[in-house]
Write an enzyme that holds these catalytic residues in place. Sequence first.
Site, mmCIF file in Angstrom:
data_model
loop_
_atom_site.group_PDB
_atom_site.id
_atom_site.type_symbol
_atom_site.label_atom_id
_atom_site.label_comp_id
_atom_site.label_asym_id
_atom_site.label_seq_id
_atom_site.Cartn_x
_atom_site.Cartn_y
_atom_site.Cartn_z
ATOM 1 N N GLY A 239 48.736 -2.653 -33.318
ATOM 2 C CA GLY A 239 49.509 -1.830 -34.248
ATOM 3 C C GLY A 239 50.383 -2.569 -35.234
ATOM 4 O O GLY A 239 50.968 -1.942 -36.126
ATOM 5 N N GLU A 274 46.784 -6.129 -27.913
ATOM 6 C CA GLU A 274 45.505 -5.750 -28.543
ATOM 7 C C GLU A 274 45.609 -5.754 -30.066
ATOM 8 O O GLU A 274 45.283 -4.754 -30.711
ATOM 9 C CB GLU A 274 45.101 -4.333 -28.099
ATOM 10 N N PRO A 275 46.039 -6.832 -30.685
ATOM 11 C CA PRO A 275 46.172 -6.798 -32.143
ATOM 12 C C PRO A 275 44.823 -6.916 -32.848
ATOM 13 O O PRO A 275 43.946 -7.655 -32.406
ATOM 14 C CB PRO A 275 47.024 -8.038 -32.443
ATOM 15 N N ARG A 313 39.228 2.620 -47.115
ATOM 16 C CA ARG A 313 40.647 2.837 -46.800
ATOM 17 C C ARG A 313 41.425 3.563 -47.901
ATOM 18 O O ARG A 313 42.183 4.478 -47.612
ATOM 19 C CB ARG A 313 41.339 1.528 -46.429
ATOM 20 N N CYS A 343 29.297 8.892 -56.189
ATOM 21 C CA CYS A 343 29.486 10.223 -56.787
ATOM 22 C C CYS A 343 30.460 11.064 -55.988
ATOM 23 O O CYS A 343 30.072 12.018 -55.314
ATOM 24 C CB CYS A 343 28.134 10.906 -56.918
HETATM 25 N N1 LLP Z 1 44.179 -0.881 -29.452
HETATM 26 C C1 LLP Z 1 43.746 0.382 -29.586
HETATM 27 C C2 LLP Z 1 43.575 1.206 -28.391
HETATM 28 C C3 LLP Z 1 43.449 0.888 -30.868
HETATM 29 O O1 LLP Z 1 43.024 2.144 -30.990
HETATM 30 C C4 LLP Z 1 43.619 0.067 -31.998
HETATM 31 C C5 LLP Z 1 43.311 0.557 -33.346
HETATM 32 C C6 LLP Z 1 44.057 -1.263 -31.804
HETATM 33 C C7 LLP Z 1 44.343 -1.698 -30.514
HETATM 34 C C8 LLP Z 1 44.258 -2.220 -32.938
HETATM 35 O O2 LLP Z 1 45.235 -1.786 -33.814
HETATM 36 P P1 LLP Z 1 45.748 -2.742 -34.997
HETATM 37 O O3 LLP Z 1 46.422 -3.926 -34.355
HETATM 38 O O4 LLP Z 1 44.574 -3.151 -35.783
HETATM 39 O O5 LLP Z 1 46.693 -1.891 -35.743
HETATM 40 N N2 LLP Z 1 41.019 2.363 -39.686
HETATM 41 C C9 LLP Z 1 42.462 2.385 -39.758
HETATM 42 C C10 LLP Z 1 43.091 1.795 -38.521
HETATM 43 C C11 LLP Z 1 42.609 2.453 -37.239
HETATM 44 C C12 LLP Z 1 43.157 1.812 -36.003
HETATM 45 C C13 LLP Z 1 42.447 2.298 -34.798
HETATM 46 N N3 LLP Z 1 42.903 1.745 -33.557
HETATM 47 C C14 LLP Z 1 42.898 1.658 -41.013
HETATM 48 O O6 LLP Z 1 42.040 1.223 -41.778
HETATM 49 O O7 LLP Z 1 44.093 1.558 -41.292
#
Ligand code: LLP
Length: 415
Positions: A239, A274-275, A313, A343
Amino acid sequence: MSAIRRIDGELWMEGVRLAEVAARFGTPCYVYSRAAIETAWRAFDDALAGTDHLVCYAVKANSNLAVLGLLARLGSGFDIVSGGELARVLAAGGRADRIIFSGVGKSEEEMRAALSAGIRCFNVESEPELERLDAVARAMGVRAPVSLRVNPDVDARTHPYISTGLKGNKFGIAHDRALAAYELAARLPNLRVTGIDCHIGSQILDMAPLEEALERVLELAAAVVARGIPIAHVDVGGGLGIRYREEETALDIGRWCAAVAARLAGSGYSLVLEPGRAIVGNAGALLSRVEYLKLDKDKRFAILDASMSELIRPALYDAWHEIVPLAALDRPEALYDVVGPVCESSDVLGTDRLLAIAPGDGIAILSAGAYGMVMSSNYNSRPRPAEVMVDGARAVQVRERETTGSLFAGESTLD
Ligand code: LLP
């Protein structure tokens, strides 16, 4: 680390001129910096040097084998959400015992594949999933390691489409049902409870909601332990937000890791993270070219050869990506809506951008390393772009551009 610099008017990634990448591999094309990916991963790992931890890169952010291979060699763990991602991690040389499996809808087949590979842990998101996993493990004669993803009911204060930690969201087990779910997990004979996890959303720029969620999870962990169910690890999810535009400040990886490490010190829990985006987001760009400049009443459009099919995005989340020319050339400056050939009116990559460009000029759409290629589609029968990894002075194609023929190779007409 910013993967891209401008030197004498030209954009460079490490020791490679991006105009050269565009010329050699064609556009649209994704390009990633090896050094930027490795530096970001090490920022987590180094900041946690004194803590028992495992950085599990969230594969969904960018699942190219070259990206996974780099991280596997650094000793990374992986957070996967499908059988497809499991196969990718194993193909890239990732260790099964460093894989955790997240997601609300794991199929029996995916559970079997993960159990035979011998993954570290399933992040389970519901009671029926506990029961299904127990049955699949029983049939295989193994015990499945589980963590429960709890929903801490904390507002991540990010875009609603990427916020996951609030009540009424499909993710995780509600905070007030979590203890009962742990008791069920502990009763099921083919499961082994190992941890607790949460993930409240993505692109979070403020540490407060993450800290709040951690507190809620630790409270719950203590209550679980008090009922005689041991918890070995706490998984704080991903996150962490990155900087997409100048006026934003990324969430500091070192500060967040230090805060978590301090909070867990002496607890006996090991730490899992979990980054995704924070490791690859700023390490990549989408290269494109201007096809046309179109003047319509008082609006100017720059029509690129990249579109929402390659980078969704902006269309999906109203996300902002910096758009810059590959070379600073002597062109009249004007405000443009930067769009693609697809389109759809939502096929927009950026609005009201001040650019000095002409048809044929190379363009880079920055910070596209996360949730770029992985969310691309073939909409409008557009072949997916090539992907290139820059490593020092070399640029290596790590995925071929799709061919038009491959788009319908599996289709047929009725006889
Ligand atoms: N762990 C879990 C359970 C998740 O669902 C996610 C992302 C992550 C880790 C990794 O999150 P991050 O560190 O990348 O923020 N498509 C969207 C983002 C969707 C994120 C989904 N889950 C975008 O383009 O902003």
